[in-house]
Structures are given as C-alpha cells and as structure tokens.
Design an enzyme around this catalytic site. Structure first.
Site, PDB file in Angstrom:
ATOM      1  CG  LEU A  99       9.147   1.967   7.523  1.00  0.00           C
ATOM      2  CD1 LEU A  99      10.055   1.378   6.293  1.00  0.00           C
ATOM      3  CD2 LEU A  99       8.379   0.773   8.146  1.00  0.00           C
ATOM      4  NE  ARG A 106       4.945  10.181   7.556  1.00  0.00           N
ATOM      5  CZ  ARG A 106       5.201  11.333   6.632  1.00  0.00           C
ATOM      6  NH1 ARG A 106       4.680  10.874   5.396  1.00  0.00           N
ATOM      7  NH2 ARG A 106       5.691  12.246   6.789  1.00  0.00           N
ATOM      8  CG  ASN A 127       9.494  12.414  15.692  1.00  0.00           C
ATOM      9  OD1 ASN A 127       8.722  11.785  14.792  1.00  0.00           O
ATOM     10  ND2 ASN A 127       9.078  12.347  16.961  1.00  0.00           N
ATOM     11  CG  HIS A 133      -1.729   1.249   1.450  1.00  0.00           C
ATOM     12  ND1 HIS A 133      -2.807   1.414   0.636  1.00  0.00           N
ATOM     13  CD2 HIS A 133      -1.637   2.299   2.354  1.00  0.00           C
ATOM     14  CE1 HIS A 133      -3.377   2.708   0.895  1.00  0.00           C
ATOM     15  NE2 HIS A 133      -2.659   3.040   1.995  1.00  0.00           N
ATOM     16  CD  GLU A 134       2.539   3.704   3.710  1.00  0.00           C
ATOM     17  OE1 GLU A 134       2.898   4.831   3.409  1.00  0.00           O
ATOM     18  OE2 GLU A 134       1.522   3.708   4.355  1.00  0.00           O
ATOM     19  CG  LEU A 135       6.435  -0.139  -1.539  1.00  0.00           C
ATOM     20  CD1 LEU A 135       7.257  -1.378  -1.978  1.00  0.00           C
ATOM     21  CD2 LEU A 135       7.687   1.178  -1.766  1.00  0.00           C
ATOM     22  N   GLY A 189       8.248  11.535   4.474  1.00  0.00           N
ATOM     23  CA  GLY A 189       8.783  10.331   5.470  1.00  0.00           C
ATOM     24  C   GLY A 189       8.407   9.096   4.904  1.00  0.00           C
TER      25      GLY A 189
END
Length: 436
Positions: free
Chosen positions: A362, A348, A303, A194-196, A359
C-alpha cells in the site's frame, strides 16, 4: 463487479423507460398543441373573412370576388337552395365547399371537409341571418401540410428518439458515477480480504500447531512468529486507515515547508542499510501537511533502498513553477507496462516480494494519494538504470505573504514580528527536531 454492472444496467433501463414515457407524453401533447394552434389561427382568419362577406350581404350588396386576399383564399356565398351566388377566384369552378348549413340558433360553425383523393379544407360556415332563406358564407383554406401530413409526428418522434438516446447515455454515465464509490469499496473489500487471509491463516496454523504439539514447538518461537504476523496485520490496517483519510478528503494542517530540509532530515533518519545520496539546489518551499509529506518521502526512500543494488540518489529542485523530488535507485528497474500498476493497492511485483515478503503493498498507493491531495503528481519516469520516481508539487513562496502563522486549515493569524526577546540570551536558535 458483475453485480454492480448489472445493477447499473437495471437502474439505467428503469430511468430510460421513465424518460421514454415522459417524452412520449410530451410529444403527443406537443403534437396536439401545435395542431390546435395552427388550426385555431386558420379558423380565426376564416371567421374574419366570413363575417365581412356576411355584413355586406346583410347590407343588400353582393361581395366582390376579388376582395379576398391573404391565407383565406377559398370563399363562397351559397343560397338556401345550394346555388353558389358569389365565389372567390380560387373557389370559382369548385363545387360547393361544404354541405353544412348552420341552424338559425348557431349561425357560426367550424368545419373540416375531407374529400377522397383531395386535401382537407378548414372552413368557417357563417349563416348570414336567422331567416329561413338566408344564404351561408363559407370561408377557409387548404389544411396546412404540417397538419395534413405526418411531418409533424415524424419531426417530434425524431426529436423524442434523440432525447431518449441521449438521456439513456447520460443516465448510464450518471448512475455509473454514482455507483463508482461502491465499485471501489467492493474491490477494496475483496482485495483486502484476500491480503488479510494469508497472514491470518499463517497465524492460525502456528497457534494450532503449538496447541496440538506442545512438546515439539518452542513457545518463544511461536510467540515471536505470532508477533511478526500481528505486526504485518497492524501495518495493513494502519495503511488502510491512512488511505481512507486521504480519499475521504479529511483536512490536515498545512504549513509552509522547506522541502529540501524535509528530505534531508528524512534521509538522516533512515540511517543504516543502503546508502542514500542527497542533492539539492537551494530552498524549495511547498505548502502542505508535514506529516503526510514525511510519509511520502519515507515510502519512496524505503522503496528505493529495498530495490537498490548499491545506492539511492535523492534530488530536490524546482522547475516550471513546481517542486521536483526524484528518487532513483540502481536496481533492476520497473518495466514500462508495470509503471502504473505498482501504484495500485496491494500490488507487489515479484521482485518486491522476493526482497521484502512483509510489505503491505500500500505504500506507493498512499504516496500517490498524498501527492494528489497536495495538487501534485507522482509517477515513474525513464532512467538509465534502476527505477526513477518523480514527485512534483506546486511551489510556494513564503515571502509573498509576509510573516504568517498558520493555525489550522483555512485560517491564518497575522501577527507582527515581536522582535528579539530582551530576557533571552543572544545566540543561535536551536535546530528543530524532525516532526514525525
């Protein structure tokens, strides 16, 4: 996840069925073995009593009825016509214990006599001699309650049911534990895909637009955007590889590390942007991987700077045998309900997406894995303002083992101090550069 739960249920059902069959077989075998053992003992004792009475009859004397004692309390001497000649006190007044008359060639026989409405009797019939008119001695007792009722079956069945239920629960836990890595891998693959998907789709859209409308697209802007997306993809892949190495337990070189010096050097390397204030209280030594701890501290600093309004404060101290590093920003903070969720992979919060859309999600997950790999903890604690990340690691005393040079994990070389080099000019040692 649903498929894995179904697979766990199927494996557990199969294992429980097999356990049930084995338990049932074992229960039946145990029931038969217990019954055989009890009855065999009764028949053995009855045979001894019958043999003594038969020996007395053969010697020409009638046994004394009161001579019977012990568990075998029912004894009768019956002639060839079926008349009771002598009986023990408990057998007196009873009808003939058995109608069995052993033949001359098999004078000793076991017998179970059951009459309606009365408990069964376990008897040993002993024909005194092969003579046609020889009397028969019957010796025995009432069948023990454990064999004469279903108590033994109930007891074994209850124990078997408890074993099956406990075994099923244990199988569910074992199979679930065995499948847990597969559950984690499936979840990671799903979340990673999903993130890629988003950056890949954005990259494809830019390239297709440049291909379809070459006169309306600036090639340099397209290349610049493609490089940005490629950089994010590379960062995600690198973070996934780092997390994989941490979770696979791959060894990293460990050495004594001055944590205060490491944090100070890392703050100096993160120049520019939001200012960072450092406070330390003496030397705080830990034993671990310098590369991994640099990355952990760097992630916390990045962060903190990303969410701070004006400054970030980093403190290094020791308490209760632990090295403590706190990174506090003066931003909006993190709600208590989200303090554990931010350590999950690819998580996130909306604030983080607003401040930094590039970002990987991870960094904090990797930081916690590094802390755990060093026997420590990383959590978010209460703070008057902003977010306060607290890292705790086991303290290390470099003086406790003398001068020791660490070569690789699990091995140390003990070497004496060579002393000053006479061929080297006196003067202060050069400062070591940051190891990154």
């Amino acid at each position: 996840m649903r498929f894995l739960h179904s697979l766990q249920a199927r494996y557990t059902t199969a294992a429980t069925t097999l356990l049930f069959m084995l338990t049932a077989l074992g229960g039946v075998s145990l029931d038969l073995a217990v019954r055989y053992r009890i009855e065999d003992r009764v028949f053995f004792d009855a045979e001894q009593v019958a043999a003594r009475w038969s020996a007395q009859v053969r010697s020409g004397a009638l046994p004394h009825p009161a001579s019977v004692s012990g568990a075998i309390h029912l004894v009768q001497l019956v002639d060839a016509r079926g008349r009771i000649l002598v009986a023990s006190p408990d057998a007196a007044g009873r009808p003939r214990l058995s109608m069995l008359r052993p033949p001359a060639d098999d004078r000793l026989q076991r017998r179970v006599e059951c009459a309606p409405g009365r408990p069964c009797l376990l008897l040993m019939a002993n024909r005194v001699s092969p003579a046609p008119d020889a009397p028969v001695v019957y010796a025995g007792t009432v069948e023990p309650p454990l064999c004469g009722t279903h108590r033994l079956e109930y007891l074994i069945g209850g124990a078997g049911l408890l074993i099956v239920l406990s075994g099923a629960r244990l199988m569910w836990w074992i199979i679930g534990r065995a499948l847990r890595p597969a559950e984690q891998q499936c979840q990671l693959a799903s979340v990673t895909s999903h993130e890629l998907r988003t950056p890949i789709a954005g990259l494809r859209l830019q390239l297709e637009e440049a291909l379809l409308h070459p006169d309306h697209v600036n090639p340099r802007d397209t290349i610049r955007g493609a490089l940005s997306v490629a950089g994010r993809l590379e960062a995600i892949v690198q973070d996934l590889l780092a997390m994989s190495r941490l979770r696979d337990g791959r060894p990293e070189p460990h050495e004594p590390i001055d944590l205060a010096a490491l944090v100070t050097a890392e703050v100096d390397n993160h120049y520019g942007g939001t200012p960072v204030k450092v406070c330390t209280s003496g030397d705080v030594w830990v034993h671990g991987s310098r590369i991994q701890l640099i990355r952990l501290v760097g992630n916390l600093l990045s962060n903190g700077r990303r969410h701070a309004e004006t400054c970030v404060t980093v403190c290094v101290a020791s308490a209760d045998g632990r090295a403590v590093v706190t990174v506090t920003d003066d931003g909006t903070g993190i709600a208590p309900a989200d303090r554990e969720r931010v350590f999950e992979r690819f998580t996130r919060l909306d604030e983080g997406r607003r401040r930094d859309s590039g970002g990987t999600g991870l960094g904090l997950a990797i930081s916690r894995d590094i802390a755990h790999a060093h026997g420590g903890t990383l959590r978010i604690e209460d703070s008057p303002s902003g977010a306060r990340f607290v890292l705790r690691l086991p303290l290390f005393d470099p003086n406790a083992i003398g001068r020791r040079r660490f070569t690789r994990p699990g091995r140390t070389d003990h070497r004496p101090d060579p002393g000053p080099d006479p061929g080297r000019a006196a003067g202060p040692e050069p400062e070591p550069g940051p190891d990154r």
